[in-house]
Design an enzyme around this catalytic site. Structure first.
Site, mmCIF file in Angstrom:
data_model
loop_
_atom_site.group_PDB
_atom_site.id
_atom_site.type_symbol
_atom_site.label_atom_id
_atom_site.label_comp_id
_atom_site.label_asym_id
_atom_site.label_seq_id
_atom_site.Cartn_x
_atom_site.Cartn_y
_atom_site.Cartn_z
ATOM 1 N N GLN A 90 0.846 -1.198 0.000
ATOM 2 C CA GLN A 90 0.000 0.000 0.000
ATOM 3 C C GLN A 90 0.882 1.249 0.000
ATOM 4 O O GLN A 90 0.382 2.359 -0.119
ATOM 5 C CB GLN A 90 -0.867 0.024 1.257
ATOM 6 N N ASP A 93 6.060 4.745 -1.443
ATOM 7 C CA ASP A 93 7.514 4.939 -1.543
ATOM 8 C C ASP A 93 8.124 3.826 -2.393
ATOM 9 O O ASP A 93 7.455 2.869 -2.773
ATOM 10 C CB ASP A 93 8.148 4.989 -0.134
ATOM 11 N N HIS A 108 -1.578 1.414 -4.208
ATOM 12 C CA HIS A 108 -1.955 2.810 -3.979
ATOM 13 C C HIS A 108 -1.109 3.784 -4.793
ATOM 14 O O HIS A 108 -1.075 4.977 -4.494
ATOM 15 C CB HIS A 108 -1.876 3.155 -2.482
ATOM 16 N N CYS A 116 -1.236 12.015 -15.674
ATOM 17 C CA CYS A 116 -1.975 13.108 -16.320
ATOM 18 C C CYS A 116 -3.470 12.851 -16.134
ATOM 19 O O CYS A 116 -3.987 11.823 -16.585
ATOM 20 C CB CYS A 116 -1.635 13.199 -17.802
ATOM 21 N N CYS A 119 -5.123 12.634 -19.904
ATOM 22 C CA CYS A 119 -4.964 11.514 -20.854
ATOM 23 C C CYS A 119 -4.557 10.199 -20.173
ATOM 24 O O CYS A 119 -4.472 9.171 -20.835
ATOM 25 C CB CYS A 119 -3.943 11.877 -21.935
ATOM 26 N N GLY A 175 3.030 -4.586 8.967
ATOM 27 C CA GLY A 175 3.036 -3.146 9.221
ATOM 28 C C GLY A 175 1.872 -2.391 8.631
ATOM 29 O O GLY A 175 2.034 -1.288 8.125
ATOM 30 N N SER A 177 -2.335 -1.231 9.408
ATOM 31 C CA SER A 177 -3.321 -1.126 10.490
ATOM 32 C C SER A 177 -4.602 -1.906 10.202
ATOM 33 O O SER A 177 -5.416 -2.094 11.091
ATOM 34 C CB SER A 177 -3.671 0.342 10.726
ATOM 35 N N LEU A 202 3.928 -3.985 14.902
ATOM 36 C CA LEU A 202 4.471 -3.500 16.175
ATOM 37 C C LEU A 202 3.520 -3.852 17.309
ATOM 38 O O LEU A 202 3.942 -4.222 18.399
ATOM 39 C CB LEU A 202 4.640 -1.978 16.071
ATOM 40 N N ALA A 219 9.422 -4.122 12.601
ATOM 41 C CA ALA A 219 9.579 -4.882 11.355
ATOM 42 C C ALA A 219 11.038 -5.184 11.029
ATOM 43 O O ALA A 219 11.339 -6.245 10.479
ATOM 44 C CB ALA A 219 8.925 -4.116 10.202
HETATM 45 P P1 OAD Z 1 -1.249 3.003 9.125
HETATM 46 O O1 OAD Z 1 -0.551 4.244 9.597
HETATM 47 O O2 OAD Z 1 -2.720 2.995 9.141
HETATM 48 O O3 OAD Z 1 -0.753 1.779 10.018
HETATM 49 C C1 OAD Z 1 0.623 1.542 10.227
HETATM 50 C C2 OAD Z 1 0.767 0.230 10.969
HETATM 51 O O4 OAD Z 1 2.153 -0.033 11.096
HETATM 52 C C3 OAD Z 1 0.178 0.231 12.390
HETATM 53 O O5 OAD Z 1 -0.591 -0.945 12.564
HETATM 54 C C4 OAD Z 1 1.418 0.227 13.296
HETATM 55 O O6 OAD Z 1 1.215 -0.527 14.486
HETATM 56 C C5 OAD Z 1 2.431 -0.463 12.403
HETATM 57 N N1 OAD Z 1 3.829 -0.088 12.696
HETATM 58 C C6 OAD Z 1 4.328 1.117 13.041
HETATM 59 N N2 OAD Z 1 5.660 1.066 13.174
HETATM 60 C C7 OAD Z 1 6.026 -0.220 12.915
HETATM 61 C C8 OAD Z 1 7.257 -0.924 12.914
HETATM 62 N N3 OAD Z 1 8.419 -0.322 13.175
HETATM 63 N N4 OAD Z 1 7.238 -2.239 12.611
HETATM 64 C C9 OAD Z 1 6.078 -2.883 12.326
HETATM 65 N N5 OAD Z 1 4.882 -2.271 12.317
HETATM 66 C C10 OAD Z 1 4.852 -0.960 12.610
HETATM 67 O O7 OAD Z 1 -0.666 2.665 7.680
HETATM 68 P P2 OAD Z 1 -1.281 1.682 6.559
HETATM 69 O O8 OAD Z 1 -1.956 0.514 7.177
HETATM 70 O O9 OAD Z 1 -0.208 1.438 5.590
HETATM 71 O O10 OAD Z 1 -3.743 5.135 1.816
HETATM 72 O O11 OAD Z 1 -2.359 2.624 5.920
HETATM 73 C C11 OAD Z 1 -3.124 2.140 4.855
HETATM 74 C C12 OAD Z 1 -3.460 3.264 3.929
HETATM 75 O O12 OAD Z 1 -4.059 4.334 4.670
HETATM 76 C C13 OAD Z 1 -2.270 3.938 3.266
HETATM 77 O O13 OAD Z 1 -1.814 3.246 2.132
HETATM 78 C C14 OAD Z 1 -2.803 5.281 2.903
HETATM 79 C C15 OAD Z 1 -3.475 5.588 4.217
HETATM 80 O O14 OAD Z 1 -4.472 6.521 4.215
HETATM 81 C C16 OAD Z 1 -4.057 6.185 1.024
HETATM 82 O O15 OAD Z 1 -3.565 7.294 1.176
HETATM 83 C C17 OAD Z 1 -5.042 5.857 -0.052
#
Ligand code: OAD
Length: 234
Positions: A90, A93, A108, A116, A119, A175, A177, A202, A219
């Site tokens: 997701q 980067d 994502h 663009c 187009c 990693g 949520s 975590l 991680a």
């Molecule tokens: P979140 O910020 O929602 O969740 C990050 C997760 O990583 C949490 O469950 C933390 O406990 C865990 N975490 C933090 N540090 C860690 C570490 N060092 N090792 C292991 N786990 C760790 O991020 P995402 O789940 O990626 O989408 O969010 C999903 C989507 O929501 C993103 O792709 C983005 C966001 O809004 C869009 O923008 C469309």
């Protein structure tokens, strides 16, 4: 029994130790910015400069961040595992690629690409993005946006991802949520197809109860240990 096909889903937590902020942790990006303002088509229509600046900062942070041991371990698994390993992220980067992964499904989008809005052309973009940038294909002025999926837009590669999940026998979420669909539903999809499911995080995520197994810790430590176990040298 050794899995013949592993699907890995990663989220912001896998890049947290590289210095990139997560979204929903206590100091996460969504505690500082309103999703509606910076991550929706409506927010972009209302204030495109705010949105471009938000992603200009994300792009600069991404370029300055090094991959960590978790990215490198996943790349090693892709290279050395005797079965198939599909990596879905997701994250926008490029740390999986810089950590050595060659096949990465970015559901994502990618911060180092432009799209663009006129187009649909997609191309690499490493610098700042401005309101008066011009599409490299159709030359439209002002239609260049980051190639990232906003809330309300369809994530990329969904058919391919669901096909891989349908045939995997191990699904691992690292990693993330479990707060954003469709990715948050992959664990149930995999389970319905008979796959074993593992969460590496975590702390237990929103949908930790859906997984067969949960491994907790940073991680950069838990993922290399998991990979060593799978490769038989742990
Ligand atoms: P979140 O910020 O929602 O969740 C990050 C997760 O990583 C949490 O469950 C933390 O406990 C865990 N975490 C933090 N540090 C860690 C570490 N060092 N090792 C292991 N786990 C760790 O991020 P995402 O789940 O990626 O989408 O969010 C999903 C989507 O929501 C993103 O792709 C983005 C966001 O809004 C869009 O923008 C469309």
């Amino acid at each position: 029994m050794r899995a013949s096909h592993i699907v890995i889903l990663t989220g912001a937590g896998v890049s947290a130790e590289s210095g990139l902020g997560t979204f929903r942790d206590t100091d996460g990006l969504w505690t500082k910015y309103d999703i509606a303002d910076v991550a929706t088509p409506e927010g972009y229509a209302k204030n495109p400069k705010l949105v471009l600046d938000f992603y200009n900062a994300r792009r600069a942070n991404c370029r300055a961040a090094p991959p960590n041991a978790a990215h490198e371990a996943i790349a090693r698994l892709q290279r050395e595992y005797p079965g198939r390993v599909t990596l879905v992220t997701q994250n926008i980067d490029d740390l999986h690629e810089r950590g050595g992964s060659r096949q990465v499904i970015h559901m994502h989008g990618q911060i180092l690409q432009a799209l663009c809005a006129e187009c649909g052309h997609q191309w690499g973009w490493t610098g700042m993005m401005e309101l008066d940038d011009i599409c490299h294909s159709c030359a439209t002025l002002g239609a260049v946006r980051p190639d990232v999926v906003w809330f309300g837009e369809m994530p990329y590669h969904m058919e391919a991802i669901w096909a891989r999940i349908a045939e995997c026998d191990l699904f691992a979420a690292i990693g993330t949520s479990g707060a954003v669909y469709p990715a948050a539903g992959f664990v149930s999809d995999a389970q319905h197809r008979g796959a074993r499911t593992l969460e590496i995080n975590l702390e237990p995520s929103d949908n930790a109860a859906c997984f067969d197994e949960c491994r907790l810790g940073p991680a950069s430590e838990t993922v290399p240990m998991w990979v060593e176990g799978l490769l038989g040298d742990g």
